[in-house]
Design a protein around this motif. Structure first.
Motif, PDB file in Angstrom:
ATOM      1  N   GLN A 119       0.816  -1.221   0.000  1.00 17.77           N
ATOM      2  CA  GLN A 119       0.000   0.000   0.000  1.00 17.77           C
ATOM      3  C   GLN A 119       0.846   1.267   0.000  1.00 17.77           C
ATOM      4  N   PRO A 120       1.834   1.413   0.909  1.00 16.69           N
ATOM      5  CA  PRO A 120       2.652   2.643   0.852  1.00 16.69           C
ATOM      6  C   PRO A 120       3.437   2.784  -0.446  1.00 16.69           C
ATOM      7  N   LEU A 121       3.849   1.669  -1.034  1.00 15.64           N
ATOM      8  CA  LEU A 121       4.548   1.745  -2.316  1.00 15.64           C
ATOM      9  C   LEU A 121       3.615   2.278  -3.394  1.00 15.64           C
ATOM     10  N   GLY A 122       2.387   1.749  -3.429  1.00 14.00           N
ATOM     11  CA  GLY A 122       1.419   2.224  -4.419  1.00 14.00           C
ATOM     12  C   GLY A 122       1.117   3.702  -4.247  1.00 14.00           C
ATOM     13  N   LYS A 123       0.945   4.154  -2.996  1.00 16.87           N
ATOM     14  CA  LYS A 123       0.669   5.563  -2.725  1.00 16.87           C
ATOM     15  C   LYS A 123       1.823   6.443  -3.164  1.00 16.87           C
ATOM     16  N   ALA A 124       3.064   6.041  -2.848  1.00 11.90           N
ATOM     17  CA  ALA A 124       4.232   6.832  -3.234  1.00 11.90           C
ATOM     18  C   ALA A 124       4.345   6.933  -4.749  1.00 11.90           C
ATOM     19  N   CYS A 125       4.083   5.808  -5.432  1.00 13.20           N
ATOM     20  CA  CYS A 125       4.179   5.818  -6.898  1.00 13.20           C
ATOM     21  C   CYS A 125       3.052   6.635  -7.518  1.00 13.20           C
ATOM     22  N   ASP A 126       1.855   6.548  -6.966  1.00 15.83           N
ATOM     23  CA  ASP A 126       0.735   7.339  -7.496  1.00 15.83           C
ATOM     24  C   ASP A 126       1.011   8.837  -7.363  1.00 15.83           C
ATOM     25  N   ASP A 127       1.508   9.253  -6.206  1.00 15.14           N
ATOM     26  CA  ASP A 127       1.818  10.671  -5.983  1.00 15.14           C
ATOM     27  C   ASP A 127       2.903  11.143  -6.942  1.00 15.14           C
TER      28      ASP A 127
END
Length: 315
Positions: A119-127
């Motif tokens: 989840q944090p990886l996906g959020k960082a990549c989305d941002d």
């Protein structure tokens, strides 16, 4: 000669059933040895963290110079690579190997140790992806600095979480992602989220004849970006990122050619090194020559020659 793997047990059974006389006739006869170095080929070889995951397969060796070939559909189950049809063939002075529908790195991070980081990886990549979409310049580290720092922190955690596992991704933590281009960053994020393969190709083929060889690769891509490279030139290398002092995520060598100490000549169509952990050789052909010094065995007898004559008939 086409290699048919399922025939070996049957042939053994036939030999046993035939009895002693048949066995003697098969084992006796001429003695022969081969001089020189044979041609050989294999479709694919994979290692992860220095451990062999896929031994060279399918692999063929023409020890007597006669044509040998083998093929597979699909690869054995493994964490990073898949392929369609894999072929290998060899004969005296020539060899060929090919792989279709090559994909490397689908679901690279799909391992239990990284579930908490998904989840944090996906959020960082989305941002990061959203910010990159608004930039017209290659990279503005002033604008992106907080986002890059956030993503770098997640990559550090991934590196730590995979230490001691078969796939140590510690090199991700050592990667300076500020050196990546906008497109490379987008591609890296898609790979990490399982949306993109690290490297893919529609078809890869290596051929050699004597001491020369050729490589053909169709639709080669890395991190989702088309790779344009002159496959006619030997030993062409690509690094992503290609920055001095920065460990690359991906290193590709196309049309790798090697003159071996035993006199043979090898062409590896594609060699791939990912984070110095995943090492893959795709389509390898080695050309050599063997000669037979066949010597008749003592019990060899010349073939009978028919003699025409009149034989008297009585009775």
């Amino acid at each position: 000669m086409k290699n048919k793997r399922h025939l070996a047990p049957v042939a053994g059974a036939l030999l046993l059933v035939a009895g002693t006389a048949a066995s003697v006739s098969l084992l006796a006869g001429s003695s022969a040895t081969a001089a020189g170095s044979p041609s050989s080929a294999f479709g694919l070889e994979l290692s992860i963290a220095g451990n062999a995951v896929i031994e060279p397969l399918p692999t063929v060796t023409s020890t007597d110079g006669a044509p040998k070939s083998d093929s597979l559909v699909g690869l054995p189950k493994n964490p990073v690579a898949s392929g369609g049809i894999i072929n290998a063939s060899a004969q005296n002075g020539a060899a060929t190997a090919s792989v279709t529908d090559l994909a490397v790195g689908d679901g690279l991070l799909a391992i239990p140790q990284l579930d908490a980081l998904t989840q944090p990886l996906g959020k960082a990549c989305d941002d990061l992806t959203a910010a990159l979409g608004q930039l017209t310049q290659p990279l503005d580290t002033t604008v992106l600095a907080p986002l890059l720092t956030n993503l770098q922190g997640v990559l550090d955690q991934i590196g730590t979480a995979t230490k001691g596992t078969p796939l140590n991704l510690g090199a991700l933590g050592a990667l300076d992602i500020s050196k990546l281009t906008k497109l490379e960053l987008n591609g890296l994020c898609d790979v990490l989220r399982g949306k993109l393969r690290i490297v893919g190709a529609g078809a890869v083929e290596a051929k050699c004849t004597g001491n020369s060889g050729t490589t053909t690769i169709a639709d080669l891509a890395a991190l989702g970006l088309p790779v344009t490279i002159d496959t006619k030139q030997a030993n062409q290398a690509i690094k992503i990122p290609d920055v001095a002092g920065v460990p690359p995520i991906i290193e590709l060598v196309v049309n790798r050619q090697t003159a071996n100490a035993d006199g043979t000549f090898t062409v590896d169509a594609l060699y791939l090194n990912v984070l110095d952990q995943i090492k893959l050789t795709v389509a390898s052909a080695t050309c050599g020559n063997v000669t037979s010094d066949r010597v008749p065995a003592p019990d060899d007898a010349p073939a009978p020659k028919p003699v025409k004559d009149h034989v008297p008939v009585t009775g």
